[in-house]
Design an enzyme around this catalytic site. Structure first.
Site, short mmCIF file in Angstrom:
data_model
loop_
_atom_site.label_atom_id
_atom_site.label_comp_id
_atom_site.label_asym_id
_atom_site.label_seq_id
_atom_site.Cartn_x
_atom_site.Cartn_y
_atom_site.Cartn_z
N CYS A 1 12.92 4.74 -5.84
CA CYS A 1 13.92 3.43 -5.93
C CYS A 1 14.25 3.54 -7.76
O CYS A 1 14.96 4.83 -8.17
CB CYS A 1 13.39 2.47 -5.77
SG CYS A 1 13.96 1.18 -5.29
N HIS B 1 10.63 3.42 -0.51
CA HIS B 1 9.34 2.93 -0.55
C HIS B 1 8.19 2.66 -0.70
O HIS B 1 7.31 2.49 -0.10
CB HIS B 1 8.88 1.30 -1.19
CG HIS B 1 9.91 1.05 -2.90
ND1 HIS B 1 9.86 0.79 -3.64
CD2 HIS B 1 11.63 0.31 -2.60
CE1 HIS B 1 10.85 0.74 -4.25
NE2 HIS B 1 11.52 -0.39 -4.07
N GLU C 1 4.83 3.48 -1.07
CA GLU C 1 3.63 2.79 -1.45
C GLU C 1 3.85 1.00 -1.10
O GLU C 1 3.01 1.07 -1.07
CB GLU C 1 3.95 3.15 -2.94
CG GLU C 1 4.72 1.98 -4.12
CD GLU C 1 5.95 1.70 -3.79
OE1 GLU C 1 6.71 2.94 -3.03
OE2 GLU C 1 6.95 0.87 -4.20
#
Ligand SMILES: Nc1ncnc2c1ncn2[C@@H]1O[C@H](COP(=O)(O)OP(=O)(O)O)[C@@H](O)[C@H]1O
Ligand SMILES: [Mg+2]
Lengths: 229, 740, 79, 79
Positions: free
Chosen positions: A86, A203, A205
């Protein structure tokens, strides 16, 4: 796997990145502050999401001129792995480590939702835990994820198999509707030529345990472990 | 000084006093407190401190009657935010606040600074903010400003919340013509702290330094607090007071710097600068601690040139805090703020005078005893008249629609019940990676980081009920948050409120206020669900037309084991669907009546709070013991809407067969009787649930099963899930992209 | 001195903001808008008093930070 | 015709972007930058050929869409 996460002022997915990496790899990453000029010797440096420096001027522009950048460049030039997610992807393009730029979303609106990604390159250090062509679900959350590069660059990315993921529908087809931001060729993430740097808007994570809504993000970090072993 | 030296001692004329919104009585009281006439700076300070917004002069008397205590309440109203015990030395800290008037004038910045302000209320207490919510009311979709306001407000909330990295996990959005000239933007923030690391605002320690941190002071929003206390007229739209601009980047740095500062033991007291900025923060800190403050205004970091003390004290520049430190720790603290590139200035110290003494360019420009300024603020017992209770509408007198299925599709796709995805997609609802129930369910659920616990959060209010009957509406608003928090499996703990009403000087409006408070009090008492923080916003009217009374409630509950959480989506074909609660076909004040018949009338559904508690406690117990696959409370639009929402969430159809007795089908399906839930459960567990219900005296009924691709109500309608999804999803994006 | 910097997208670089403005103007009933491009305008107050030095300095700022040379052009006016 | 529109923040309105740019320039070692303000620059290609009409038209666009009159000013150049 030894790793480090860089925090810039107003990074806001740095903690998520620390936790995500630790949950998958079992090892806590080191912390790098944007002012640090020396960084520990690690296998992976992660540039997290967020709004470094408020996203003012251009997303990632000010972060890409931070004191810590020189050491990150050295790490990358040595062939060390770098992942930018990002805002981290935006920083990598602003640093010149990845080609192109991330423009304002076509809708001009911030978009947060879970998207389908097709794994286009399943051989890289970051993607080998996935099957070629596998469709995975990962959330996006950004205002400027509209990937742009000139035609020559795009052709080179395609030819060199540098496109890591594309936005697709649930059947794996890259349609306009499946693209949350208007990026060219539905690009969601790209690799550099050497293959040691990955930039992506989604994302991983945020999706490392089922309670979060999915765990398809684990593969990124598992891939790096595979590569190192 | 130069010849243009600013005059702090003008003649205090009647006009000047009036411009500052002080009544004759208030002026007399001010003079008495000072023992003389005020300086201009002092007049400004009294004016903002005694504004409705800061002093709660019209509402105080009634607010005091709300229940605020429980064994798990650590700090109730009176602090920047309320604090509850969630076990393991942890605390949840939350509050809701309005930013209505600024958002109407400049929707992006108004909403953005609303989010910034409520976050500061939470992190000033030592909490890391973990969730934002927002309760929004706009005018009719047909009103010429609605699109612009909606788009600006949503962008502003996202622009600020996304940047600071706090997930915006839920909220509510209504459209009604009563908000045409006065929208409501209520923002709520929830934070987490360790119980032994909670910071309060009461200053102490004569000689301790007073520190200013954050952004520089400019001429932003001077008189913002008095604006929030005055009715709108057409020309206040033209006056365009200096709008406050938010800087979420600085806020993010301020959050991190404050958390770092508070991890040490240097802080004596800390307070954000909210409405009335430096004035209210210093007065609150000084009066709260029974001490005096001497501030040297020359030391205040200033963004603009030639700022006067009056302007500095009244500025509402954002992203600023006031801190009292232990005396020998200034250097250490300064290093933290410099690391985060924030202004840091020692601007004064604590004295034993009890006065707020302001110095500027060598002169004392104000010297006010803070205790009487804070404590003797006016308190009114405004006259009020009770709202007449409307007639109960008998369902038999409301004609059945030709096609109930078509009516359902229309309601599912109506402005007030359609999907809010267009809104929440613009909010980062997953940052911090702990959001385990996304927007779209009954309550948002966020994990307590690194634990198995989670908080469930919901904001609710049904203004059309409150307008028809403020007392029942007040009860219902509280009950609905309680029910939503229950529906995900959490134990409701406490609420915050944001009481939005019209002009309290009108006895009918004051009657609405008093009625709603009475309802809140009763609901909180019976449900054991205290009020721990809140905010009052009055004068929400334009040209004499008040908004619907809107006591927005933010409820928070605790899930001890977040793996027990359920959502509204059934999981497997073949699950049994059970309706819990009493269905009487209450059609008055319903969405059905409004959307299908174009009528807004009748008494709202009464809330039987004891039944509410019994049914909710039962449902929660069933979720906790693992019997339940999906759960949804029944609210706006009634049973049919609840079933449709469960269908859409899972993509699975349902076969329903209803035993309506002598209630007409449309009233049974669309009536909004309270204290009801729909659950789905495996066949094996259904029997256990029915048996448990019988023991508990809870009314339950099996009404169908999960399966197929249609929502099928026997002898009534069959609608495909896709058709429902389409109707539900399309209204808002179409509306927002259509021409102005 | 004052420096005025205009930063515009290079030819051929997609401009989502310009496109969206053009579309919105059309929706508002404005006709005859053939193209819209959005750029940035930055004003700097400089303590430098020599015009040439100021120019050189601001050019350096453009290259190092203010513009992204991959996609943007800049022009500088000093007065 | 071409219209060039500058949109700048009104005096006294906080400019977080300008402030951040100023700070970043300082961190990069640029000295003597006393103030930075960031605005927008919009170029419109118009099919209108009458200068006055074009001006009036763009002014209307500024009021209705391009600038936020509460906090911003605009200037228009037509050529
Ligand atoms: N409607 C209400 N119900 C309960 N408490 C309230 C209400 N309104 C205000 N309060 C409490 O009064 C105090 C002052 O409120 P406010 O002025 O809004 O806070 P702040 O100064 O932090 O902005 C707070 O502790 C708040 O929680
Ligand atoms: Mg406060």
């Amino acid at each position: 796997m030894k790793s480090a996460v860089v925090t810039f002022p107003a990074s806001n997915c740095d903690r998520d990145m620390f936790d995500g990496i630790e949950k998958v790899t079992g090892q806590k990453p080191h912390a790098i502050w944007h002012q640090d000029t020396e960084i520990p010797n690690v296998d992976l440096i992660a540039l997290p999401g967020g709004f470094s420096f408020g996203d003012y001027l251009r997303c990632g522009a000010m972060a890409a001129r931070s004191p810590a950048i020189r050491a990150i460049l050295e790490h990358a030039n040595r062939g060390g792995y770098v992942i930018g997610v990002c805002n981290g992807f935006q920083v990598l393009t602003e640093m010149g480590l990845l080609p192109g730029a991330l423009m304002r979303n076509k809708s001009l609106k911030f978009v947060c939702k879970t998207v389908h990604l097709k794994v286009e390159n399943a051989t890289s250090a970051f993607t080998n835990a996935y099957a070629p062509g596998q469709v995975i679900d990962i959330p996006v959350a950004h205002h400027d994820g509209n990937y742009f590069a000139d035609d020559a660059t795009l052709a080179a990315l395609e030819d060199n198999n540098q496109i890591a993921f594309r936005y697709v529908n649930k059947d794996g087809i890259a349609t306009e509707d499946a693209n949350p931001n208007g990026s060219q060729h539905n690009i969601a993430g790209i690799l550099n030529e050497r293959g040691n740097i990955l930039g992506m808007m989604p994302h991983p994570e945020r999706f490392v345990e089922d309670a979060q809504g999915g765990s398809d993000g684990r593969g990124f970090f598992e891939s790096i472990i595979n590569t190192l072993n | 000084m130069t010849e243009t030296k600013w005059n702090n001692n003008p003649e205090i004329t009647d006009d000047l006093v009036k411009e500052h919104g002080l009544s004759a009585d208030e002026r007399e009281l001010m003079n008495k407190i000072l023992g003389r006439t005020p300086t201009l700076t002092e007049l400004g300070i009294f004016s903002v401190m005694w504004s409705e917004h800061c002093s709660y002069k019209s509402s105080k008397k009634h607010l005091k009657t709300l229940p605020t205590k429980a064994p798990w309440v650590i700090h109730g109203p009176g602090e920047n935010a309320g604090v509850i015990d969630i076990g393991d030395n942890q605390a949840a800290i939350f509050k809701m606040e309005s930013h209505n008037h600024p958002s109407y004038i400049e929707p992006y910045q108004g909403a953005a600074t609303g989010v910034g302000g409520i976050l500061r209320d939470v992190f000033t207490m030592g909490a890391r903010p973990i969730a934002n919510m927002n309760a929004l009311r706009f005018g009719s979709p047909d009103h010429k400003k609605t699109r612009h306001l909606l788009s600006g407000v949503v962008e502003g909330i996202g622009g600020y919340g996304n940047c600071v990295g706090v997930p915006t996990v839920g909220g509510e959005t209504n459209f009604h013509p009563s908000y045409d000239g006065n929208i409501l933007v209520n923002a709520m923030a929830v934070g987490l702290a360790d119980q032994d690391k909670i910071f309060l605002s009461a200053a102490a320690g004569v000689g301790n330094p007073v520190i200013y941190v954050g952004s520089k002071t400019g001429r932003d929003g001077i008189h913002g607090a008095t604006m929030a206390s005055a009715e709108f007229t057409e020309d206040s739209e033209e006056k365009r007071p200096t709008v406050q601009v938010g800087d979420p980047f600085t806020e993010k740095l301020l959050i991190e710097a404050c958390i770092e500062l508070m991890s040490t033991d240097m802080v004596v007291a800390i307070q954000d600068m909210g409405a009335a900025g430096l004035t209210s923060s210093s007065v609150e800190m000084a009066s709260g601690g029974g001490v005096g403050f001497t501030l040297n205004l020359d030391m205040v970091p200033q963004r603009e040139e030639h700022m006067t003390p009056y302007e500095m004290m009244l500025s509402e520049s954002q992203e600023r805090m006031l801190v009292v430190l232990k005396p020998d720790r200034v250097k250490e603290a300064e290093a933290i703020f410099h690391k985060w590139d924030l202004d840091f200035a020692v601007i004064g110290q604590i004295t034993d005078s009890g006065n707020l003494t302001l110095k500027w360019q060598g002169d004392v420009v104000a010297d006010i005893p803070t205790q009487p300024l804070a404590d003797n603020s006016p308190e009114y017992d405004r006259p009020w008249v009770k709202t007449d209770a409307p007639d109960v509408i008998n369902a038999k007198n409301v004609a059945a629609p030709n096609d109930i299925g078509a009516a359902l599709l229309k309601i599912v796709g109506s402005p007030n019940l359609c999907s809010r995805e267009w809104i929440w997609q613009q909010y980062d609802h997953q940052v911090m990676a702990d959001t385990i129930q996304l927007p779209g369910g009954d309550a948002a659920v966020v994990r307590v980081h690194n634990t198995n616990k989670a908080l469930a959060i919901s904001t609710d209010c049904t203004p059309r009920y409150c307008y028809a009957d403020p007392f029942e509406g007040g009860k219902q608003a509280v009950a609905e948050t309680w029910r939503n928090v229950t529906a995900v499996g959490a134990q409701p703990m406490a609420i915050t409120d944001c009481l939005n009403f019209g002009n309290p000087e009108r006895p009918d409006i004051m009657g609405q206020f008093v009625g709603a408070i009475d309802g809140l009090r009763e609901a909180c008492t019976v449900l054991d669900y205290p009020v721990i923080s809140g905010n009052v916003s009055l004068y929400n009217e334009t040209n004499g037309t008040g908004i619907h009374p809107t006591p927005a409630i933010g409820g928070v509950g605790l899930l001890q084991d977040s793996s027990k959480m359920v959502t509204i989506a059934p999981k497997n074909d073949g699950e049994e669907i059970i309706l819990i609660g009493e269905t009487n076909g209450h059609i008055g004040c319903s969405e059905y009546l409004s959307v299908i018949e174009g009528r807004e009338e009748g008494a709202p559904p009464p809330v039987d709070l004891h039944l509410e508690k019994k049914n909710g406690d039962f449902v929660r117990a069933q979720i906790q013991n693992g019997n339940v696959k999906a759960c949804h409370d029944i609210s706006d639009g009634g049973l049919f809407i609840a079933l449709a929402e469960m269908t859409m969430a899972s993509g699975k159809g349902m076969d329903i067969s209803l035993n309506t007795g002598d209630i007409p089908m449309h009233a049974y399906g669309f009536g909004e009787d309270q204290a009801r839930y729909v659950i789905s459960t495996s066949c094996e567990n259904a029997a256990a649930i029915m048996e448990n219900a019988q023991k508990a005296g809870v009314r339950t009924e099996k009404i169908g099963t999960v399966g197929g691709k249609t929502l099928d109500v026997k002898d009534t309608f069959t609608i495909s899930v896709d058709e429902l999804l389409d109707a539900h999803a399309s209204w808002m994006p179409n509306y927002m992209s259509s021409e102005v | 001195m004052k420096a005025r910097v205009h930063i515009t997208l290079k030819n051929g670089v997609l401009d989502p903001q310009g496109k969206a403005i053009q579309h919105a103007l059309g929706a508002l009933g404005f006709e005859g808008v053939d193209d819209v491009r959005q750029g940035k305008y930055i004003e700097l107050d400089l303590s430098e008093t020599d015009k040439d030095k100021a120019y050189a300095n601001v050019e350096e700022m453009c290259k190092k930070l203010l513009s992204n040379m991959v996609i943007e052009n800049y022009t500088i006016d000093i007065d």
